[in-house]
Scaffold this motif. Sequence first.
Motif, short mmCIF file in Angstrom:
data_model
loop_
_atom_site.label_atom_id
_atom_site.label_comp_id
_atom_site.label_asym_id
_atom_site.label_seq_id
_atom_site.Cartn_x
_atom_site.Cartn_y
_atom_site.Cartn_z
N PRO A 47 0.81 -1.23 0.00
CA PRO A 47 0.00 0.00 0.00
C PRO A 47 0.83 1.27 0.00
CG PRO A 47 -0.97 -1.61 1.49
CD PRO A 47 0.36 -2.17 1.06
N GLU A 48 1.91 1.32 0.81
CA GLU A 48 2.76 2.51 0.84
C GLU A 48 3.43 2.72 -0.52
OE1 GLU A 48 7.00 3.90 2.63
OE2 GLU A 48 5.69 2.91 4.08
N ALA A 49 3.88 1.64 -1.14
CA ALA A 49 4.51 1.76 -2.46
C ALA A 49 3.51 2.27 -3.49
CB ALA A 49 5.07 0.40 -2.88
N MET A 50 2.30 1.76 -3.44
CA MET A 50 1.26 2.21 -4.37
C MET A 50 1.02 3.71 -4.21
SD MET A 50 -0.43 -0.25 -6.18
CE MET A 50 -0.75 -2.02 -6.21
N GLU A 51 0.95 4.17 -2.98
CA GLU A 51 0.71 5.58 -2.71
C GLU A 51 1.84 6.45 -3.27
OE1 GLU A 51 -1.19 8.94 -1.49
OE2 GLU A 51 -2.00 6.91 -1.40
N ALA A 52 3.09 6.03 -3.01
CA ALA A 52 4.24 6.78 -3.49
C ALA A 52 4.31 6.79 -5.02
CB ALA A 52 5.53 6.19 -2.91
N ALA A 53 3.92 5.68 -5.61
CA ALA A 53 4.03 5.54 -7.06
C ALA A 53 3.04 6.42 -7.82
CB ALA A 53 3.81 4.08 -7.46
N ARG A 54 1.92 6.73 -7.19
CA ARG A 54 0.92 7.57 -7.86
C ARG A 54 1.50 8.93 -8.24
NH1 ARG A 54 -3.16 4.47 -5.25
NH2 ARG A 54 -2.83 5.36 -3.19
N ALA A 55 2.33 9.45 -7.35
CA ALA A 55 2.92 10.78 -7.61
C ALA A 55 4.09 10.71 -8.60
CB ALA A 55 3.39 11.40 -6.30
N LEU A 56 4.74 9.55 -8.67
CA LEU A 56 5.96 9.45 -9.48
C LEU A 56 5.74 8.79 -10.84
CD1 LEU A 56 8.54 8.48 -6.70
CD2 LEU A 56 8.19 10.71 -7.77
N GLY A 57 4.57 8.21 -11.04
CA GLY A 57 4.28 7.62 -12.34
C GLY A 57 4.97 6.29 -12.60
N VAL A 58 5.24 5.54 -11.54
CA VAL A 58 5.82 4.19 -11.67
C VAL A 58 4.71 3.18 -11.37
CG1 VAL A 58 7.52 2.56 -10.78
CG2 VAL A 58 8.10 4.99 -10.97
N GLU A 59 4.57 2.17 -12.21
CA GLU A 59 3.58 1.13 -11.93
C GLU A 59 4.10 0.19 -10.85
OE1 GLU A 59 1.19 -2.67 -13.87
OE2 GLU A 59 2.49 -1.47 -15.16
N ILE A 60 3.28 -0.08 -9.85
CA ILE A 60 3.64 -1.05 -8.82
C ILE A 60 2.94 -2.37 -9.10
CG2 ILE A 60 3.55 -1.64 -6.36
CD1 ILE A 60 5.55 0.58 -7.09
N ILE A 61 3.71 -3.43 -9.18
CA ILE A 61 3.17 -4.76 -9.34
C ILE A 61 3.12 -5.41 -7.97
CG2 ILE A 61 3.53 -7.03 -10.39
CD1 ILE A 61 5.23 -5.18 -12.50
N PRO A 62 1.93 -5.68 -7.44
CA PRO A 62 1.83 -6.27 -6.11
C PRO A 62 2.34 -7.71 -6.12
CG PRO A 62 -0.34 -6.13 -7.11
CD PRO A 62 0.60 -5.45 -8.04
N GLY A 63 3.36 -7.95 -5.31
CA GLY A 63 3.97 -9.28 -5.31
C GLY A 63 4.31 -9.77 -3.92
N VAL A 64 4.85 -10.97 -3.88
CA VAL A 64 5.29 -11.59 -2.64
C VAL A 64 6.31 -12.66 -3.01
CG1 VAL A 64 3.51 -13.42 -2.65
CG2 VAL A 64 4.43 -12.61 -0.46
N GLU A 65 7.23 -12.95 -2.09
CA GLU A 65 8.17 -14.05 -2.28
C GLU A 65 7.87 -15.09 -1.22
OE1 GLU A 65 12.89 -14.86 -3.24
OE2 GLU A 65 12.32 -12.98 -2.29
N VAL A 66 7.32 -16.21 -1.65
CA VAL A 66 6.84 -17.24 -0.72
C VAL A 66 7.96 -18.21 -0.40
CG1 VAL A 66 5.20 -19.14 -0.42
CG2 VAL A 66 4.47 -17.03 -1.55
N SER A 67 8.15 -18.45 0.90
CA SER A 67 9.20 -19.36 1.37
C SER A 67 8.68 -20.79 1.38
CB SER A 67 9.62 -18.98 2.80
OG SER A 67 10.00 -17.62 2.88
N SER A 68 9.49 -21.69 0.85
CA SER A 68 9.14 -23.11 0.88
C SER A 68 10.42 -23.93 1.00
CB SER A 68 8.36 -23.50 -0.39
OG SER A 68 9.22 -23.48 -1.52
N VAL A 69 10.27 -25.22 1.19
CA VAL A 69 11.42 -26.11 1.27
C VAL A 69 11.22 -27.28 0.31
CG1 VAL A 69 12.68 -27.76 2.71
CG2 VAL A 69 12.07 -25.53 3.64
#
Length: 281
Positions: A47-69
Motif C-alpha cells: 500500500p505505501e509503495a502504491m501511494e508513493a508511485a501515484r505521484a511518481l508515475g511508476v507502476e507497482i506490481i503487487p507481489g510476494v516471495e513465498v518461502s518453501s522447502v
Amino acid sequence: MELMADLHTHTKASDGTCEPAENVRLAKEAGLAALAITDHDTVAGIPEAMEAARALGVEIIPGVEVSSVGKGQDIHVLGYFVPYEDPAFEERLFRLRETRHERNQLLIARLQELGIDISLEKVYRRKQGTDKNIGRPHIAEELMELGVVSTIAEAFDKYLGKGGAAYVNPPRITPQEAITMIKEAGGVAVLAHPGLYDDDELVQELIVFGLDGIEVNHPDNDEVQKMRYSKWAAQYGMVVTGGSDFHGWRGEEPFHAMLGSHTAGMDAVEQLRAIAEKRKA
C-alpha cells in the motif's frame, strides 16, 4: 528505448532496509516503468509503495516471495498480481511468517551451541512491529555487530546459508504448495533465482508441475544458467522475468544488487498481467 521493470525487490516490510516509498523513488531515478514489491511472506509494504508511485508515475506490481522447502533447501516462489488486500491470502502468509519465526529460534539456538553470545531478543529489536517477519539477514547483521563475522556474505557462508554451521530448515510448505497457493489466489507463480539451488532436476520438476515463469535475469544466475533457463522458458511457454533482489544497503553496498540493475522488459509484465487476469476471470 525499451521500458523496463525490476520484478524482485524487498523493503522494511521483510528484510530490506528501505521504506517501500524509497524503493519507488529509486525505481523512478533508474528510469523504470514498473516495480514489483516482493517481500518475504508479506504484502504489508505494497500500500505505501502504491501511494508513493501515484505521484511518481511508476507502476507497482503487487507481489510476494513465498518461502518453501524442497529437497532439504529453501526454495522461493515469487507471486505477481497477488490479492494483497484479501484477508484469506494474508492469513496464509501469516502462517508462513510463523514458520519463519520457528526457523529463527532454531538458528539462534544452534549459534548459541556454537558458543556465540546471540539472543533472539537482540536480533528482533532490529525491526519494529510484532509480525515476526525477521529473516536471516537480520541475524547476519547481529553477527557482524558482535564481531563474529565481518560481512553479510561471511555470515551466510560460515553459519546461515546452506552448508553453514548453524543452518536449519524446519518443516515448511513445499514449492509445489507455494505455486498452488499463488495460483489459487489468482496470482502468477515464478521461480526465484533458480541458479542458487544447484539442482536443475528440481527446477525442471517445478516447471512441469506448473510454474508460470522463471527468473532468468538475477544477480545469482551466471550466463550459462541464464541461457539454459531461457531455453526452458521457450520450451515450456513460461514468462522470462528479471529482478535485482534489492534488499537495501548493508553498509555502503547494495544487497543483493542495486535496484534497477537486473530487469525485464514491460512485455514480460504484460504477459504476467494477462495470466493473472485470465486466472481471476
